[in-house]
Scaffold this motif. Structure first.
Motif, PDB file in Angstrom:
ATOM      1  N   PHE A  62      10.211   7.889  15.837  1.00  0.00           N
ATOM      2  CA  PHE A  62       9.147   8.899  15.942  1.00  0.00           C
ATOM      3  C   PHE A  62       8.037   8.621  14.934  1.00  0.00           C
ATOM      4  CE2 PHE A  62       7.394  12.952  14.384  1.00  0.00           C
ATOM      5  CZ  PHE A  62       6.806  13.429  15.547  1.00  0.00           C
ATOM      6  N   LEU A  63       8.410   8.370  13.692  1.00  0.00           N
ATOM      7  CA  LEU A  63       7.427   8.100  12.642  1.00  0.00           C
ATOM      8  C   LEU A  63       6.620   6.841  12.948  1.00  0.00           C
ATOM      9  CD1 LEU A  63       6.130   8.602   9.865  1.00  0.00           C
ATOM     10  CD2 LEU A  63       8.040   7.330   8.860  1.00  0.00           C
ATOM     11  N   LEU A  64       7.299   5.758  13.277  1.00  0.00           N
ATOM     12  CA  LEU A  64       6.594   4.498  13.540  1.00  0.00           C
ATOM     13  C   LEU A  64       5.696   4.590  14.773  1.00  0.00           C
ATOM     14  CD1 LEU A  64       9.424   1.954  12.681  1.00  0.00           C
ATOM     15  CD2 LEU A  64       7.392   2.525  11.322  1.00  0.00           C
ATOM     16  N   THR A  65       6.170   5.269  15.779  1.00  0.00           N
ATOM     17  CA  THR A  65       5.344   5.460  16.980  1.00  0.00           C
ATOM     18  C   THR A  65       4.115   6.292  16.639  1.00  0.00           C
ATOM     19  OG1 THR A  65       7.283   5.309  18.419  1.00  0.00           O
ATOM     20  CG2 THR A  65       5.309   6.334  19.357  1.00  0.00           C
ATOM     21  N   GLY A  66       4.307   7.329  15.850  1.00  0.00           N
ATOM     22  CA  GLY A  66       3.174   8.159  15.433  1.00  0.00           C
ATOM     23  C   GLY A  66       2.141   7.363  14.663  1.00  0.00           C
ATOM     24  N   LEU A  67       2.586   6.540  13.741  1.00  0.00           N
ATOM     25  CA  LEU A  67       1.655   5.713  12.976  1.00  0.00           C
ATOM     26  C   LEU A  67       0.898   4.749  13.895  1.00  0.00           C
ATOM     27  CD1 LEU A  67       3.877   4.966   9.852  1.00  0.00           C
ATOM     28  CD2 LEU A  67       1.867   6.469   9.952  1.00  0.00           C
ATOM     29  N   PHE A  68       1.609   4.176  14.859  1.00  0.00           N
ATOM     30  CA  PHE A  68       0.995   3.252  15.811  1.00  0.00           C
ATOM     31  C   PHE A  68      -0.050   3.965  16.665  1.00  0.00           C
ATOM     32  CE2 PHE A  68       1.066   0.954  19.930  1.00  0.00           C
ATOM     33  CZ  PHE A  68       0.604  -0.283  19.480  1.00  0.00           C
ATOM     34  N   VAL A  69       0.299   5.140  17.176  1.00  0.00           N
ATOM     35  CA  VAL A  69      -0.624   5.869  18.047  1.00  0.00           C
ATOM     36  C   VAL A  69      -1.852   6.335  17.262  1.00  0.00           C
ATOM     37  CG1 VAL A  69      -0.912   7.935  19.471  1.00  0.00           C
ATOM     38  CG2 VAL A  69       1.129   6.526  19.739  1.00  0.00           C
ATOM     39  N   PHE A  70      -1.642   6.828  16.051  1.00  0.00           N
ATOM     40  CA  PHE A  70      -2.790   7.232  15.236  1.00  0.00           C
ATOM     41  C   PHE A  70      -3.674   6.026  14.895  1.00  0.00           C
ATOM     42  CE2 PHE A  70      -0.569  11.305  14.347  1.00  0.00           C
ATOM     43  CZ  PHE A  70      -1.622  12.165  14.645  1.00  0.00           C
ATOM     44  N   ALA A  71      -3.076   4.848  14.797  1.00  0.00           N
ATOM     45  CA  ALA A  71      -3.859   3.626  14.545  1.00  0.00           C
ATOM     46  C   ALA A  71      -4.709   3.257  15.762  1.00  0.00           C
ATOM     47  CB  ALA A  71      -2.933   2.464  14.176  1.00  0.00           C
ATOM     48  N   ILE A  72      -4.363   3.755  16.922  1.00  0.00           N
ATOM     49  CA  ILE A  72      -5.184   3.583  18.126  1.00  0.00           C
ATOM     50  C   ILE A  72      -6.254   4.671  18.178  1.00  0.00           C
ATOM     51  CG2 ILE A  72      -5.176   3.721  20.664  1.00  0.00           C
ATOM     52  CD1 ILE A  72      -2.302   2.531  20.528  1.00  0.00           C
ATOM     53  N   GLU A  73      -5.834   5.906  17.978  1.00  0.00           N
ATOM     54  CA  GLU A  73      -6.735   7.056  18.139  1.00  0.00           C
ATOM     55  C   GLU A  73      -7.865   7.074  17.111  1.00  0.00           C
ATOM     56  OE1 GLU A  73      -8.287  10.750  16.749  1.00  0.00           O
ATOM     57  OE2 GLU A  73      -6.456   9.986  15.802  1.00  0.00           O
ATOM     58  N   LEU A  74      -7.556   6.833  15.858  1.00  0.00           N
ATOM     59  CA  LEU A  74      -8.546   7.004  14.797  1.00  0.00           C
ATOM     60  C   LEU A  74      -9.769   6.077  14.929  1.00  0.00           C
ATOM     61  CD1 LEU A  74      -9.264   8.655  12.334  1.00  0.00           C
ATOM     62  CD2 LEU A  74      -7.972   7.041  10.940  1.00  0.00           C
ATOM     63  N   PRO A  75      -9.597   4.778  15.156  1.00  0.00           N
ATOM     64  CA  PRO A  75     -10.802   3.939  15.311  1.00  0.00           C
ATOM     65  C   PRO A  75     -11.636   4.297  16.546  1.00  0.00           C
ATOM     66  CG  PRO A  75      -8.826   2.573  15.091  1.00  0.00           C
ATOM     67  CD  PRO A  75      -8.379   3.986  15.157  1.00  0.00           C
ATOM     68  N   VAL A  76     -10.968   4.685  17.623  1.00  0.00           N
ATOM     69  CA  VAL A  76     -11.707   5.082  18.830  1.00  0.00           C
ATOM     70  C   VAL A  76     -12.509   6.342  18.545  1.00  0.00           C
ATOM     71  CG1 VAL A  76     -11.509   5.819  21.244  1.00  0.00           C
ATOM     72  CG2 VAL A  76     -10.054   3.969  20.375  1.00  0.00           C
ATOM     73  N   TYR A  77     -11.880   7.291  17.873  1.00  0.00           N
ATOM     74  CA  TYR A  77     -12.560   8.531  17.477  1.00  0.00           C
ATOM     75  C   TYR A  77     -13.795   8.216  16.622  1.00  0.00           C
ATOM     76  CZ  TYR A  77     -13.299  12.083  13.863  1.00  0.00           C
ATOM     77  OH  TYR A  77     -13.860  12.928  12.945  1.00  0.00           O
ATOM     78  N   CYS A  78     -13.633   7.383  15.614  1.00  0.00           N
ATOM     79  CA  CYS A  78     -14.759   7.026  14.733  1.00  0.00           C
ATOM     80  C   CYS A  78     -15.871   6.325  15.510  1.00  0.00           C
ATOM     81  CB  CYS A  78     -14.273   6.139  13.584  1.00  0.00           C
ATOM     82  SG  CYS A  78     -13.245   6.994  12.387  1.00  0.00           S
ATOM     83  N   PHE A 119      -0.217  14.468  18.123  1.00  0.00           N
ATOM     84  CA  PHE A 119       1.036  14.930  17.523  1.00  0.00           C
ATOM     85  C   PHE A 119       1.844  15.789  18.508  1.00  0.00           C
ATOM     86  CE2 PHE A 119       3.758  17.125  14.428  1.00  0.00           C
ATOM     87  CZ  PHE A 119       4.223  16.025  13.738  1.00  0.00           C
ATOM     88  N   ALA A 120       1.167  16.673  19.225  1.00  0.00           N
ATOM     89  CA  ALA A 120       1.865  17.519  20.201  1.00  0.00           C
ATOM     90  C   ALA A 120       2.499  16.677  21.303  1.00  0.00           C
ATOM     91  CB  ALA A 120       0.896  18.536  20.801  1.00  0.00           C
ATOM     92  N   THR A 121       1.790  15.660  21.752  1.00  0.00           N
ATOM     93  CA  THR A 121       2.320  14.810  22.815  1.00  0.00           C
ATOM     94  C   THR A 121       3.513  14.001  22.312  1.00  0.00           C
ATOM     95  OG1 THR A 121       0.108  14.706  23.781  1.00  0.00           O
ATOM     96  CG2 THR A 121       1.716  13.085  24.558  1.00  0.00           C
ATOM     97  N   LEU A 122       3.415  13.470  21.104  1.00  0.00           N
ATOM     98  CA  LEU A 122       4.557  12.738  20.541  1.00  0.00           C
ATOM     99  C   LEU A 122       5.774  13.642  20.376  1.00  0.00           C
ATOM    100  CD1 LEU A 122       2.825  10.509  17.857  1.00  0.00           C
ATOM    101  CD2 LEU A 122       3.997   9.735  19.922  1.00  0.00           C
ATOM    102  N   LEU A 123       5.547  14.834  19.845  1.00  0.00           N
ATOM    103  CA  LEU A 123       6.666  15.774  19.715  1.00  0.00           C
ATOM    104  C   LEU A 123       7.285  16.076  21.081  1.00  0.00           C
ATOM    105  CD1 LEU A 123       5.490  18.400  17.058  1.00  0.00           C
ATOM    106  CD2 LEU A 123       7.455  16.862  16.890  1.00  0.00           C
ATOM    107  N   SER A 124       6.445  16.236  22.088  1.00  0.00           N
ATOM    108  CA  SER A 124       6.936  16.551  23.431  1.00  0.00           C
ATOM    109  C   SER A 124       7.749  15.412  24.034  1.00  0.00           C
ATOM    110  CB  SER A 124       5.764  16.885  24.358  1.00  0.00           C
ATOM    111  OG  SER A 124       5.089  18.011  23.881  1.00  0.00           O
ATOM    112  N   VAL A 125       7.360  14.181  23.724  1.00  0.00           N
ATOM    113  CA  VAL A 125       8.084  13.022  24.246  1.00  0.00           C
ATOM    114  C   VAL A 125       9.430  12.869  23.532  1.00  0.00           C
ATOM    115  CG1 VAL A 125       8.060  10.488  24.339  1.00  0.00           C
ATOM    116  CG2 VAL A 125       6.051  11.788  25.059  1.00  0.00           C
ATOM    117  N   TYR A 126       9.418  12.963  22.220  1.00  0.00           N
ATOM    118  CA  TYR A 126      10.643  12.743  21.451  1.00  0.00           C
ATOM    119  C   TYR A 126      11.550  13.974  21.390  1.00  0.00           C
ATOM    120  CZ  TYR A 126       9.327   8.115  19.925  1.00  0.00           C
ATOM    121  OH  TYR A 126       9.033   6.787  19.912  1.00  0.00           O
ATOM    122  N   TYR A 127      10.947  15.141  21.403  1.00  0.00           N
ATOM    123  CA  TYR A 127      11.700  16.388  21.269  1.00  0.00           C
ATOM    124  C   TYR A 127      11.151  17.396  22.287  1.00  0.00           C
ATOM    125  CZ  TYR A 127      12.669  13.856  17.023  1.00  0.00           C
ATOM    126  OH  TYR A 127      13.009  12.865  16.140  1.00  0.00           O
TER     127      TYR A 127
END
Length: 177
Positions: A62-78, A119-127
Motif C-alpha cells: 500500500f505504501l509503495l503503491t501510494g508513493l508511486f502513484v503520487f509520483a505520477i500525479e504530482l508532476p502532472v498536477y504541476c 488516497f481515497a482510490t488507493l484505500l478503496s483498492v487495498y481496503y
C-alpha cells in the motif's frame, strides 16, 4: 473564448457563488480550514507509514503503491497548473475574500482534490471496506477548497479526475512490472 467556453465559465462561476454563498455561517471557514488541512499531504504519508508498520499482509505494498502513484500525479498536477494558469476566484473577484493563503498562484486543477482522490482510490483498492468513508473525506476536502474561496467547482472536479486517473494508471503500470 468560444460561446461554449463562455457558457461553461458562466455556469462554473454561478456554481462557485452558490457554494461560496453557503459558507456565510461564521463557523464554516473554521470547519473548512480544518477539513482542508487533512488534504495538505503530510497526513497521507503518515497514514501510509502507519499502515505499512501495522498491517503485515499488504501494508508495505500500500505504501509503495501510494508513493508511486503520487509520483505520477504530482508532476502532472504541476504541469497543468503552469500550462493553464487559471486565476483563483479570490484573485479574480473583489467580493471574494480567501479564508486561507493559497499555496500557489493558480487554481486549475485543485491539488488538494487530486491528492484526496488518489488516497481515497488507493484505500478503496487495498481496503474496500473503507471506500465510503475515504471518498466522503475526499469530497469534503475538495469542497472545502471552494468554501475557502481558492477554487472553482471545475478546479476540484479536474483535480478529482486527475487523482482517479493517476491512480488507475499507476495501478496498471505496477501490474505490468
Amino acid at each position: 473564448m468560444s460561446a461554449l467556453q463562455q457558457r461553461l465559465a458562466a455556469i462554473d462561476i454561478a456554481l462557485y457563488y452558490l457554494c461560496f454563498g453557503t459558507c456565510r455561517l461564521p463557523v464554516m471557514p473554521r470547519i473548512s480550514r480544518l477539513v482542508s488541512k487533512l488534504g495538505d499531504g503530510g497526513l497521507y504519508l503518515m497514514i501510509g507509514l502507519l499502515v505499512a508498520w501495522l498491517e503485515p499482509d499488504r501494508g508495505d505494498q500500500f505504501l509503495l503503491t501510494g508513493l508511486f502513484v503520487f509520483a505520477i500525479e504530482l508532476p502532472v498536477y504541476c504541469y497543468l497548473k503552469q500550462l493553464i494558469k487559471r486565476d483563483r476566484p479570490c484573485d479574480r473577484f473583489d467580493d471574494v475574500i480567501p479564508q486561507i493563503v493559497p499555496s500557489d498562484q493558480f487554481s486549475l486543477p485543485s491539488g488538494h482534490a487530486a491528492a484526496a482522490f488518489v488516497f481515497a482510490t488507493l484505500l478503496s483498492v487495498y481496503y474496500p471496506f473503507l471506500m465510503i468513508p475515504a471518498y466522503t473525506v475526499a469530497v469534503l476536502i475538495a469542497l472545502s477548497r471552494v468554501f475557502l474561496g481558492v477554487h472553482y467547482p471545475t478546479d476540484i472536479m479536474a483535480g478529482a479526475v486527475l487523482g482517479l486517473l493517476s491512480t488507475v494508471i499507476g495501478l496498471n503500470l505496477i501490474e505490468l512490472l
